[in-house]
Design a protein around this motif. Structure first.
Motif, PDB file in Angstrom:
ATOM      1  N   ARG A 267       0.819  -1.208   0.000  1.00  0.00           N
ATOM      2  CA  ARG A 267       0.000   0.000   0.000  1.00  0.00           C
ATOM      3  C   ARG A 267       0.857   1.264   0.000  1.00  0.00           C
ATOM      4  O   ARG A 267       0.674   2.197   0.779  1.00  0.00           O
ATOM      5  CB  ARG A 267      -0.943   0.017   1.202  1.00  0.00           C
ATOM      6  CG  ARG A 267      -1.959  -1.117   1.192  1.00  0.00           C
ATOM      7  CD  ARG A 267      -2.861  -1.068   2.399  1.00  0.00           C
ATOM      8  NE  ARG A 267      -3.839  -2.171   2.376  1.00  0.00           N
ATOM      9  CZ  ARG A 267      -4.723  -2.390   3.339  1.00  0.00           C
ATOM     10  NH1 ARG A 267      -4.758  -1.573   4.398  1.00  0.00           N
ATOM     11  NH2 ARG A 267      -5.574  -3.388   3.248  1.00  0.00           N
ATOM     12  N   GLY A 268       1.843   1.243  -0.870  1.00  0.00           N
ATOM     13  CA  GLY A 268       2.701   2.410  -1.028  1.00  0.00           C
ATOM     14  C   GLY A 268       3.819   2.521  -0.014  1.00  0.00           C
ATOM     15  O   GLY A 268       4.630   3.445  -0.078  1.00  0.00           O
ATOM     16  N   GLN A 269       3.899   1.578   0.917  1.00  0.00           N
ATOM     17  CA  GLN A 269       4.957   1.581   1.931  1.00  0.00           C
ATOM     18  C   GLN A 269       5.897   0.402   1.692  1.00  0.00           C
ATOM     19  O   GLN A 269       5.460  -0.681   1.306  1.00  0.00           O
ATOM     20  CB  GLN A 269       4.362   1.474   3.337  1.00  0.00           C
ATOM     21  CG  GLN A 269       3.452   2.629   3.724  1.00  0.00           C
ATOM     22  CD  GLN A 269       4.196   3.934   3.872  1.00  0.00           C
ATOM     23  OE1 GLN A 269       5.335   3.965   4.323  1.00  0.00           O
ATOM     24  NE2 GLN A 269       3.544   5.032   3.468  1.00  0.00           N
ATOM     25  N   GLN A 270       7.195   0.651   1.899  1.00  0.00           N
ATOM     26  CA  GLN A 270       8.173  -0.430   1.776  1.00  0.00           C
ATOM     27  C   GLN A 270       8.077  -1.351   2.996  1.00  0.00           C
ATOM     28  O   GLN A 270       8.100  -0.881   4.145  1.00  0.00           O
ATOM     29  CB  GLN A 270       9.593   0.136   1.667  1.00  0.00           C
ATOM     30  CG  GLN A 270      10.654  -0.887   1.316  1.00  0.00           C
ATOM     31  CD  GLN A 270      10.517  -1.410  -0.103  1.00  0.00           C
ATOM     32  OE1 GLN A 270       9.888  -0.770  -0.947  1.00  0.00           O
ATOM     33  NE2 GLN A 270      11.079  -2.572  -0.363  1.00  0.00           N
TER      34      GLN A 270
END
Length: 287
Positions: A267-270
């Motif tokens: 969700r867009g986070q590493q």
């Protein structure tokens, strides 16, 4: 560093003298309020070398295989330089109390040898195995009595014709001659793998489990005991706690840890999920 710091390393050499060592030692009866006193006992020397080497072995393009490896090696030599006389005691301090014999100590502080050197009898060997038989043929009423004691088993170091505490000798060092280490980190795409290896070379241990239970006397105890398998080799009928047979090479190689990980976008986070295992295996000749 070399090749634009792709290979780096260092060498350190040291020589350290330590004086006024503090240690709790036994004292002669009636010379103190306690059987032990903490006092300055002498001086010691540590000297050696430490080496380290790091390398970016592989430098893959984005998503390609990369590998960073590091190596370390350390060698230390230690010896006790002197013992300060106190309370009329001899220049020797016995330490390393072991189970199986009341008051039996298996290590020594003695000038000129490494601290905590083992202090044992030299067991006579035949074909590489310690003997256990009546060698001197002590006789009763003209016949061999078959008694097996220290006179049969151990080397007379001082040549006085008897085996006693004067024939104990400093033997082997519990500290390793070399300590080696290696760690690697590899990455390929989203996967990564890291591990650490460690090795001690040239260190020795006293096998107190074997020395206590490696004899057939245990079969006659008041309750059942497991014998140590060394008795099948030695055939000892009684304990030989101070035999150098029980000082074993304890060199080892151990895989301390291994980590496997996977990185991904959440969700867009590493994010990264990983698993670690410690003490995977140990390779050693120590029994």
């Amino acid at each position: 560093g070399f090749a634009n710091q792709r290979i780096t390393g260092s060498i350190d050499w040291y020589d350290k003298l330590t004086d006024d060592l503090l240690f709790t030692v036994p004292v002669a009866a009636f010379s103190n309020l306690s059987n032990f006193v903490t006092t300055n006992i002498g001086s010691m020397r540590n000297y050696g070398v430490e080496l380290s080497l790091g390398a970016r072995v592989l430098e893959g393009n984005e998503g390609g295989l990369t590998w960073q490896a590091d190596f370390t090696a350390a060698r230390n030599k230690n010896n006790l330089r002197s013992i300060t006389p106190f309370g009329g005691s001899s220049l020797k301090i016995l330490v390393g109390e072991v189970s199986g014999g009341v008051g039996t100590r298996i290590q020594v502080f003695s000038p000129g040898v490494p601290i905590n050197s083992f202090y044992v009898y030299e067991h006579i060997r035949e074909g590489g195995q310690p003997i256990y038989r009546d060698v001197n043929g002590e006789r009763v009423d003209g016949l061999p009595n078959g008694t097996i004691n220290e006179q049969d088993l151990y080397v007379d170091q001082n040549g006085d014709g008897i085996i006693n505490q004067g024939d104990l000798r400093p033997f082997r060092d519990p500290a390793p001659k070399w300590i080696l280490g290696h760690s690697s980190y590899l990455a390929l795409g989203n996967l990564d793998l890291g591990f650490t290896l460690r090795a001690y070379l040239g260190n020795y241990m006293y096998n107190n489990v074997a020395s206590v239970n490696g004899n057939f006397r245990e079969l006659n105890q008041g309750s059942p005991y497991n014998l140590h398998t060394s008795v099948l080799e030695t055939q000892f009928a009684t304990q030989q706690l101070q035999s150098d047979y029980y000082v074993e090479d304890a060199s080892f190689l151990r895989l301390d840890n291994l980590t496997l990980g996977y990185s991904f976008n959440l969700r867009g986070q590493q994010a990264r999920v990983f698993g670690t295992v410690q003490n995977l295996f140990t390779i050693t000749g120590y029994s």
